[in-house]
Design an enzyme around this catalytic site. Structure first.
Site, PDB file in Angstrom:
ATOM      1  CG  HIS B  56      -2.080  -0.924   1.125  1.00  0.00           C
ATOM      2  ND1 HIS B  56      -3.128  -0.912   2.014  1.00  0.00           N
ATOM      3  CD2 HIS B  56      -2.374  -1.893   0.225  1.00  0.00           C
ATOM      4  CE1 HIS B  56      -4.015  -1.830   1.672  1.00  0.00           C
ATOM      5  NE2 HIS B  56      -3.582  -2.453   0.589  1.00  0.00           N
ATOM      6  CD  GLU B  58      -2.182   4.068   3.116  1.00  0.00           C
ATOM      7  OE1 GLU B  58      -1.796   3.381   2.141  1.00  0.00           O
ATOM      8  OE2 GLU B  58      -3.355   4.107   3.495  1.00  0.00           O
ATOM      9  CB  CYS B  86      -6.557  -0.747   5.263  1.00  0.00           C
ATOM     10  SG  CYS B  86      -4.830  -1.317   5.210  1.00  0.00           S
ATOM     11  CB  CYS B  89      -2.014   1.653   6.209  1.00  0.00           C
ATOM     12  SG  CYS B  89      -1.588   0.821   4.657  1.00  0.00           S
TER      13      CYS B  89
END
Lengths: 147, 147
Positions: B56, B58, B86, B89
């Protein structure tokens, strides 16, 4: 003949990884990922060496297993990890759709179960496998860090 | 003179990253990390290209910023991300002790706020910055994937 590939069998391999972390001065958590009784990823915590909070044993194992499989979903795989996963690692396991997670010692403060992190609905969880060995390693590590 | 370094200013840079993800066929989420009004990390979702659920925007930004700083804690840093983080993260942000998280569009299903993932108590959260732009990009992406 008895099946040698028990949860304890693979957790011992995760404990060996945790021992390696210990020797490097890392919080001693180790992990392996297994498919069809074959270890396809092994890793240990490297947050200090890599200066990276994301370098937990589980995160590395997920990336490594996906690389081995050639796909990002870990269906049919089992993660063995010596300590209960945190929110981050449980969140990654959610996305991976891994079939089974086996952990050793519980983490009453920062473990995903207390904090309510969701795993994938299809993920089976088994806890407490060689928990004492994993917990002893943590106690021994933090005792060694006290001045 | 008006301060040009607003949250919207940096969110635009995160949106540019999200556009890059879109062009690569990745779910369009982008992120930047800023310290003292300087961008020290920029990233976009690469889960498809890397075959890795942990890739991801992040997560990559956290690793990259820690590398820039030379330490794993992101005190004094702000993460700008186009979509609500999410569980994974948010869990990584917890460990990083980042000072501020600014996100654009909310993720009602898988966002950390609904799922109750804990950030560090010292982390300030701002939401809804250029949310429409971020949401439009997501809608446009999923529309483009429909047969």
């Amino acid at each position: 003949m008895e099946n040698p590939f028990t949860d304890a069998y693979f957790m011992k391999k995760a404990l060996q990884e945790a021992e390696t972390a210990f020797e490097k001065g890392e919080i001693p958590v180790g992990a392996v990922i297994v498919i069809d009784n074959k270890v396809i990823a092994r890793s240990h915590n490297l947050t200090e060496m890599l200066n990276d909070v994301t370098a937990h044993a589980e995160m590395q194992a997920i990336t490594s297993a996906a690389n081995f499989i050639g796909g990002k979903y870990l269906k049919g795989c089992t993660l063995y990890v010596t300590l209960e996963p945190c929110q981050m690692c449980a969140g990654a396991l959610y996305w991976s759709q891994i079939s089974k997670v086996v952990f050793g010692a519980s983490d009453e403060q920062r473990g995903f179960q207390k904090l309510g992190t969701q795993l994938h609905p299809k993920t089976q969880v088994v806890k407490g496998v060689l928990a004492q060995e994993a917990a002893d390693l943590m106690v021994r590590f933090f005792a060694s860090k006290r001045p």
